[in-house]
Design a protein around this motif. Structure first.
Motif, PDB file in Angstrom:
ATOM      1  N   GLU A 114     -95.810  26.541 -37.076  1.00  0.00           N
ATOM      2  CA  GLU A 114     -94.346  25.884 -37.011  1.00  0.00           C
ATOM      3  C   GLU A 114     -93.671  26.897 -35.823  1.00  0.00           C
ATOM      4  O   GLU A 114     -92.871  26.233 -35.102  1.00  0.00           O
ATOM      5  N   GLU A 115     -93.667  28.128 -35.633  1.00  0.00           N
ATOM      6  CA  GLU A 115     -93.074  28.819 -34.771  1.00  0.00           C
ATOM      7  C   GLU A 115     -93.354  28.648 -33.490  1.00  0.00           C
ATOM      8  O   GLU A 115     -92.588  29.120 -32.577  1.00  0.00           O
ATOM      9  N   ILE A 152     -94.863  24.192 -27.550  1.00  0.00           N
ATOM     10  CA  ILE A 152     -95.842  23.485 -27.554  1.00  0.00           C
ATOM     11  C   ILE A 152     -96.230  22.587 -26.253  1.00  0.00           C
ATOM     12  O   ILE A 152     -97.350  22.440 -25.910  1.00  0.00           O
ATOM     13  N   ASP A 153     -95.249  22.049 -25.587  1.00  0.00           N
ATOM     14  CA  ASP A 153     -95.296  21.334 -24.182  1.00  0.00           C
ATOM     15  C   ASP A 153     -95.836  22.342 -23.251  1.00  0.00           C
ATOM     16  O   ASP A 153     -96.696  21.950 -22.502  1.00  0.00           O
ATOM     17  N   SER A 182    -102.106  33.053 -33.806  1.00  0.00           N
ATOM     18  CA  SER A 182    -102.301  31.686 -34.172  1.00  0.00           C
ATOM     19  C   SER A 182    -103.644  31.186 -33.748  1.00  0.00           C
ATOM     20  O   SER A 182    -104.070  30.896 -32.600  1.00  0.00           O
ATOM     21  N   ALA A 183    -104.578  30.854 -34.764  1.00  0.00           N
ATOM     22  CA  ALA A 183    -105.936  30.415 -34.379  1.00  0.00           C
ATOM     23  C   ALA A 183    -105.920  28.754 -33.958  1.00  0.00           C
ATOM     24  O   ALA A 183    -106.812  28.319 -33.136  1.00  0.00           O
ATOM     25  N   ASP A 184    -104.793  28.214 -33.996  1.00  0.00           N
ATOM     26  CA  ASP A 184    -104.509  26.814 -33.701  1.00  0.00           C
ATOM     27  C   ASP A 184    -102.915  26.612 -33.643  1.00  0.00           C
ATOM     28  O   ASP A 184    -102.284  26.405 -34.613  1.00  0.00           O
ATOM     29  N   VAL A 185    -102.716  26.680 -32.128  1.00  0.00           N
ATOM     30  CA  VAL A 185    -101.115  26.550 -31.649  1.00  0.00           C
ATOM     31  C   VAL A 185    -100.597  25.212 -32.465  1.00  0.00           C
ATOM     32  O   VAL A 185     -99.590  25.306 -32.722  1.00  0.00           O
TER      33      VAL A 185
END
Length: 649
Positions: free
Chosen positions: A238-239, A244-245, A231-234
């Protein structure tokens, strides 16, 4: 976004300030530096690399030609644009011969000058971007080979190997944090074996992860699925929403998490890289990463027994041996200890004994040996030197240009023990590049000379026509009006000829153009030429373009109908498609036979003077990113079809 570094060299500070402001406002990716002398430019070039150099000819201390000569002599291949005032033609020719890429003459309309400069920079940017991508791919491939060779020769301990591989992955791909977790088949745990980052980050990440129980870690997700997660930008993946936290807590913006699997797809571990800034992750980096992980997985498969380790070492020695690059190892004095088959092939030898035990410096031409010795000392200090080019010697005395990457190898205690060199013959590549540059310069020179010649001839002919017009105005002949009309047609012919011969940007300022209003306005203007011709304008689109040039397209097509079609009605209809606007100009005139259509298309292909009006229309439409064609049937009329892409609009 490709960042382009530009260096401006000119003694006029006001000119430097204005040009810098113009270029940086034109494109935010341009980083412009300015200097007022060659001495200052050379000092700056010793510290920084610039993609494009724009220089005046007359500069204090050293002129632009001497500056360019020195640049090329030192191997600086930056795009060089000579932007100067009135100079002799032989100066321009000399500049192109010694390596200038383009020349722009100061004076005249500033807007046109800066537009031309902008066009040249844009052309150069495309070339620079392509070269950077190609060089990046090649360097990454070389890096993979070097890592393989170093591991085959160097580390025996698994922890050390993991740390070495992880460090090189992190530094090569410019990430901030990295982990390698090895999988324990009995406990089902992923155990942290290698780490790159701060102590605080290590404490946060040094947690045993069980792939059966833990669903809150990215590594366990990848371990279960055996599918890499990139992922270039988390924030846009979606996965990664469930994680994300934690990613925000660690300030992570980009990740590469890759499963390490055996040849039968059994899990061996997980490699995880993270960056605190969003990263562009192109396909060539994926290939590099996958090459290293596959190699790493193979070592892990064979780590449990001495025999399997021996087979692993043999395998990677074979990989080095069959490498398309020449690989050799020397001691710290430069004495050759090991070579692969490609090294022998490049030398032109038959047996290893011809090279083993000899000094590697003996394979380098005498004129480059001192420089090679200095670079080897620098390798000892820095650990690695890349893209070193020397004139190399073969067994038969012939020479070639070799490009060399050298890495310092260390023993188990971290002490320098040997040098690893990777060599390839780049003679053909450099010569091809030189020929391409020479051809480009010759073509540019020929185009410039042709355009200048055409402009000069047109200027002289205009002058003659003006004189004829003056004498004609003083005549009492009954043919005054006819002569004036012929003079006007000849002048228009010259303008059309120059327009078609012109290279580069032909369009002016782009604005929003309502083609319905434009065509309706033109219909009113042309009404007097053919009062009985009915022209209907229906639902034409609004596009971005040069209004004056777009009007010329419709004017040429309408006049073509008036002169040749013998029509009573013309329908100008706009049609909307998902990716394009289409405009059809259909008349009910006499149409064209098959043979006539072939002649028109042949005239377009050969740019016949008999169809200048249509050729100009095509050139303007294509400059807007569109296309133009026609359909015709004898006795039923002709339809011209123009398309403009919506993406450009």
């Amino acid at each position: 976004m490709v960042v382009i570094k530009i260096l401006l060299v000119d003694e006029d500070k006001a000119f430097l300030e204005a040009t810098k402001l113009y270029l940086e406002k034109l494109n935010q990716s341009y980083i412009v530096s300015t200097v007022t002398s060659v001495k200052k430019a050379e000092k700056l070039l010793n510290k920084s690399v610039f993609d494009i150099i724009i220089s005046d000819y007359k500069i204090p201390g050293k002129d632009g030609l001497a500056f360019l000569t020195d640049l090329r002599a030192t191997g600086n291949n930056s795009i060089f644009i000579l932007f100067t005032g009135n100079v002799e033609e032989d100066v321009i020719i000399q500049a192109l011969n010694i390596g200038a890429d383009y020349f722009i003459r100061k004076g005249g309309d500033p807007k046109k000058q800066f537009k031309e400069l902008s066009n040249l920079i844009q052309k150069s940017v495309k070339n620079i971007a392509q070269l950077r991508k190609a060089e990046n791919t090649i360097n990454l491939e070389r890096k993979a080979y070097q890592l393989i060779a170093e591991s085959a020769i160097g580390r025996a301990q698994m922890t050390n190997l993991c740390n070495d591989v992880l460090r090189d992955l992190i530094t090569t791909l410019s990430f901030n944090i990295g982990t390698i977790r090895l999988y324990n088949q009995e406990t089902k745990n992923l155990t942290l074996t290698a780490f790159y980052g701060t102590e605080k980050e290590k404490r946060q990440l040094a947690i045993e992860q069980n792939i059966e129980d833990d669903n809150k870690y990215i590594s366990t997700l990848v371990a279960k699925s055996r599918v890499a997660l990139i992922s270039a930008d988390v924030n846009k993946s979606e996965e990664l929403i469930p994680f994300i936290d934690r990613l925000h807590e660690l300030q992570i913006q980009s990740i590469i998490t890759w499963p390490i699997t055996s040849s039968d797809n059994k899990l061996l571990g997980v490699v995880h890289l993270a960056s605190k800034t969003p990263k562009d992750i192109p396909s060539e980096k994926w290939i590099f990463f996958e090459t290293i992980v596959r190699f790493f997985a193979t070592i892990l498969e064979r780590r449990n027994t001495e025999e399997l380790l021996r087979l692993s070492e043999e395998r990677y020695r074979k990989l080095v041996e069959t490498s398309p690059l020449a690989i050799l190892v020397t001691d710290l004095t430069g004495k050759i200890l090991m070579i692969n088959q490609e090294s022998l092939n490049l030398y032109g030898g038959e047996k290893e004994d011809e090279l083993l035990g000899r000094s590697a410096f003996a394979l380098i031409a005498e004129k480059d040996q001192k420089r090679a010795e200095k670079n080897l000392d620098m390798t000892r200090k820095k650990g690695r030197m890349k893209n070193l080019q020397y004139t190399m010697l073969r067994k038969d005395g012939s020479k070639y240009i070799g490009e060399l990457n050298v890495t310092l190898l260390t023993d188990a205690d971290g002490k320098p023990s040997a040098y690893l060199g990777v060599v390839q013959d780049v003679t053909k590549r450099l010569r091809t590049h030189e020929v391409l540059n020479l051809n480009q310069q010759m073509l540019q020179k020929q185009r410039d000379e042709l355009e200048e010649f055409a402009t000069t001839i047109a200027h002289d002919i205009r002058g003659k026509l003006q004189i004829i017009s003056m004498y004609n105005s003083m005549s009492d002949s009954d043919f005054v009006d006819k002569v004036d009309q012929q003079i006007i047609e000849m002048t228009n012919f010259l303008e059309d000829l120059l327009f078609l011969a012109k290279e580069g940007e032909i369009l002016g300022k782009f604005t929003s153009v309502n083609l319905t209003d434009l065509a309706t306005e033109l219909v009113a203007e042309l009404k007097s030429l053919e009062p009985n011709l009915k022209i209907n304008v229906i639902d034409l689109p609004t596009i971005k373009g040069d209004r004056i040039k777009l009007k010329q397209v419709f004017e040429n097509l309408f006049i073509n109908v008036i002169k040749h079609a013998d029509a009573s009605k013309v329908d100008v209809v706009g049609k909307d498609f998902p990716k394009k606007h289409q405009i059809e100009i259909q008349d009910n005139g006499r149409g064209m036979s098959i043979d006539q259509q072939k002649e028109v298309r042949k005239a377009w292909t050969k740019e016949s003077y008999a169809s200048f009006g249509l050729l100009i229309a095509i050139k303007i439409v294509e400059a807007h990113g569109g296309s133009m064609g026609f359909e015709s049937e004898e006795g039923l009329g002709t339809t011209f079809v123009i398309t403009f892409p919506k993406s450009v609009m």
